[in-house]
Structures are given as structure tokens and as C-alpha cells.
Design a protein around this motif. Structure first.
Motif, PDB file in Angstrom:
ATOM      1  N   ASN A 119      25.332  68.010  82.922  1.00 47.50           N
ATOM      2  CA  ASN A 119      25.700  66.932  83.849  1.00 47.50           C
ATOM      3  C   ASN A 119      26.385  67.416  85.119  1.00 47.50           C
ATOM      4  O   ASN A 119      26.620  66.623  86.040  1.00 47.50           O
ATOM      5  N   TYR A 179      16.760  69.842  80.680  1.00 46.42           N
ATOM      6  CA  TYR A 179      16.794  69.890  79.218  1.00 46.42           C
ATOM      7  C   TYR A 179      15.979  71.037  78.654  1.00 46.42           C
ATOM      8  O   TYR A 179      16.342  71.639  77.630  1.00 46.42           O
ATOM      9  N   ASP A 204      23.203  65.710  77.761  1.00 45.78           N
ATOM     10  CA  ASP A 204      23.745  65.639  79.114  1.00 45.78           C
ATOM     11  C   ASP A 204      25.039  66.420  79.288  1.00 45.78           C
ATOM     12  O   ASP A 204      25.335  66.888  80.397  1.00 45.78           O
ATOM     13  N   ALA A 262      18.719  64.355  85.483  1.00 44.51           N
ATOM     14  CA  ALA A 262      19.188  65.532  84.747  1.00 44.51           C
ATOM     15  C   ALA A 262      18.226  65.995  83.661  1.00 44.51           C
ATOM     16  O   ALA A 262      18.330  67.136  83.186  1.00 44.51           O
ATOM     17  N   VAL A 263      17.271  65.145  83.256  1.00 45.74           N
ATOM     18  CA  VAL A 263      16.317  65.572  82.222  1.00 45.74           C
ATOM     19  C   VAL A 263      15.543  66.813  82.637  1.00 45.74           C
ATOM     20  O   VAL A 263      15.019  67.532  81.783  1.00 45.74           O
ATOM     21  N   ASP A 304      13.262  60.313  80.277  1.00 49.00           N
ATOM     22  CA  ASP A 304      14.199  59.202  80.205  1.00 49.00           C
ATOM     23  C   ASP A 304      13.420  57.946  79.836  1.00 49.00           C
ATOM     24  O   ASP A 304      12.216  57.996  79.571  1.00 49.00           O
ATOM     25  N   ALA A 335      16.793  61.498  77.132  1.00 45.64           N
ATOM     26  CA  ALA A 335      17.917  61.096  77.971  1.00 45.64           C
ATOM     27  C   ALA A 335      18.737  60.016  77.257  1.00 45.64           C
ATOM     28  O   ALA A 335      18.218  59.287  76.398  1.00 45.64           O
TER      29      ALA A 335
END
Length: 308
Positions: free
Chosen positions: A71, A85, A67, A81-82, A8, A38
Motif C-alpha cells: 500500500n 500482487y 495490500d 495496487a493489484v 479487484d 483486492a
């Protein structure tokens, strides 16, 4: 070589330092970085990072709008949330057969060719066994991994994207994470889905803080392999919260100066140390293990309270 990382906005400077370290370790070699970005990273920052990588001899490809796929997945208080990924890499890179994923809090300090060439014919990935904090190895057993040395650390992963695509691994990992509460959601889910077909490699490929600063690695790798990894690491991993990071006021990692040097070479050279508080000024003169125990106790207490 294809290298992926996820970040992010806050971790962009650390990610840039990692990328610079990889390029310095591979002069004249083509490295394509796949940045899993992000939504809070602005276009100007991406352009700055892309230009920096290009001038340093590499290529940067940014992957955005991720996301929506993740999410609804669980996150941790210090990791957004990264963290999910990387699970999408088989779909994001359909023309790539393998990719080396590196956490943003790593540094490359030696040539990665031997790791990149690791045979992956019938395995999903190559990784390094995780070194648990005292008492935490029982967690692996609790989620169904009886041989705790088979539980890998997810900060450095050489992924067999072809095989993962064929077997639908991304969907399996995401579905498991939605259905089952897990302590370390992403790392646990990766281990439960991929761990049965993982080639474990020498700890020098993911030389964690616990090998430099702790004593628990010998039980996992043997004292000789730990000594080899610390003496000649290929990837240094500053895993963990707070003082584990080289940009923290209390950090005493022997490779901290390497991070600072690579950071100074990036477009974000100014390093403002985190954690310069009155409490930490009191803690700083104490032995590292004492400080570590105090802060880890505080961290575990906060995590237990948050889960109630």
C-alpha cells in the motif's frame, strides 16, 4: 498447472472470462487458479467465482489481505495496487516451483503446455518482449535497459518461484519501487530486477494488441514471427487503456468475439460496453489507427499532467 491472476471487484468479470478460456483450452486437465484478490472483492463474489471454476473443471484458491505489503508503492491512475500482487507470488506459493501469471485482460486460445514446459533452470522467468509505442522505447534506455528488445511485457509471465525465493527477488523488486520513481512502476521494477535473467519466448505466448493492430512488432520480432503469432496465438493480450479493451465501444480487435463468447459463459454474462459517448460515436467511423492516435495522445497528456 498453476495459473495466477490479480484483480479487484471491477475486473472480476474479465478475470472469469480469462479463466474460462484457459479451462476450455485444456479439457480434462487440472488447472489451479491462484486469485490475488483486492480487498473490495466480497465473499459472495469469491464464492460465485470459485463455484464457476469448479463446475468448469478447475480449482480456485483465493489469496487475500495483500495490500499491507504494497500500500506504500506507486500506482497508476487506471491500475490500482493489484498491479503489485504478482510480486508476492514466491512467498504466497511456498510449495509451488513455478507459476504462470496472466493479466485479467488476456484470453487463452491455445494449449499452454509448451510454454509451461519452458526450461527455467537458471532464469527467473520466461516472457515476451514488449512492443513500445513510437518514441517510448527511449524509456527503457532511460531506466538503464540499453537493449530495448530485452524489456519484457509483464502481462504473461512464467515465473521460476524457487529461484526467485532463493535470491530474494520479491523484496528486491518492492524496495526498488519504493526508492526509484518509474513511469510504469510494476513493469519497470520487474524488468530492472529480473530482466537480466529472462528467457524471451515467441510472441504467440503474449500476442499483444500492437501485433494485431499496429506495425511496430516487426522491428522487435521480425515480420515472420509476428505473422505466426497473429495467425496462431496462444494467449491474446488486450493491453492498454480505453479502446484497447474488448469491452470498449471503440474496440475493433479481431478476437473481440472470443472475449464476448467466454464472458457469456461466466456468471457475469451481461456486457455493457464502456465508452459509448458522443465523442466516441464521432470517432467510431474513422480508421482504427486515427482513433488510436487521438486517444493515446489524450492519455499521454493526462499522464503528463498528473505527474506535475
Amino acid at each position: 498447472m498453476h495459473v495466477a491472476c490479480a484483480t479487484d471487484q471491477a475486473y472480476i468479470p474479465h478475470c472469469a472470462a480469462m479463466m474460462h478460456s484457459a479451462l476450455v483450452a485444456h479439457p480434462g486437465e487440472a488447472i489451479t487458479f491462484h486469485l490475488l484478490a483486492a480487498p473490495d472483492i466480497d465473499v459472495r463474489t469469491l464464492d460465485t467465482l470459485r463455484d464457476f471454476v469448479a463446475k468448469s473443471g478447475g480449482e480456485l484458491v483465493a489469496h487475500r489481505d495483500l495490500d499491507a505489503r504494497v500500500n506504500d508503492l506507486p500506482v497508476m491512475d487506471r491500475i490500482p495496487a493489484v498491479m503489485w500482487y504478482r510480486v508476492l507470488l514466491p512467498e504466497l506459493l511456498p510449495e509451488v516451483d513455478r507459476v504462470l501469471y496472466l493479466d485479467a485482460d488476456t484470453l487463452v486460445v491455445s494449449e499452454l503446455g509448451p510454454l509451461w514446459a519452458t526450461p527455467l533452470d537458471d532464469v527467473y522467468l520466461a516472457a515476451v518482449s514488449n512492443v513500445f509505442e513510437p518514441g517510448m522505447a527511449a524509456h527503457a534506455v532511460a531506466i538503464g535497459i540499453d537493449d530495448t528488445t530485452r524489456y519484457f511485457n509483464s502481462g504473461v509471465l512464467l515465473l521460476n518461484l524457487d529461484l526467485m525465493r532463493r535470491d530474494g527477488c520479491s523484496s528486491a523488486i518492492l524496495e526498488l519501487a519504493r526508492q526509484r520513481p518509474l513511469l510504469w512502476p510494476d513493469q519497470d521494477a520487474l524488468n530492472l530486477v529480473l530482466g537480466g535473467r529472462c528467457a524471451l519466448v515467441h510472441p504467440r505466448w503474449n500476442c499483444m494488441n500492437t501485433l494485431f493492430l499496429g506495425r511496430d512488432g516487426a522491428a522487435v520480432f521480425g515480420a515472420e514471427r509476428v505473422e505466426e503469432a497473429v495467425r496462431d496465438p496462444a494467449v491474446v493480450h488486450f493491453e492498454g487503456p480505453g479502446m484497447a479493451k474488448p469491452w470498449h465501444y471503440l474496440n475493433r480487435h479481431p478476437r473481440r468475439a472470443d472475449y464476448s463468447a467466454h464472458r457469456r459463459a461466466t456468471p457475469w454474462p451481461l456486457l455493457e460496453l464502456e465508452g459509448r459517448t458522443l465523442k466516441n460515436r464521432v470517432l467510431r467511423p474513422l480508421p482504427t489507427r486515427t482513433v488510436d492516435r487521438v486517444l493515446r495522445f489524450e492519455h499521454r497528456t493526462r499522464e503528463r499532467v498528473a505527474r506535475r
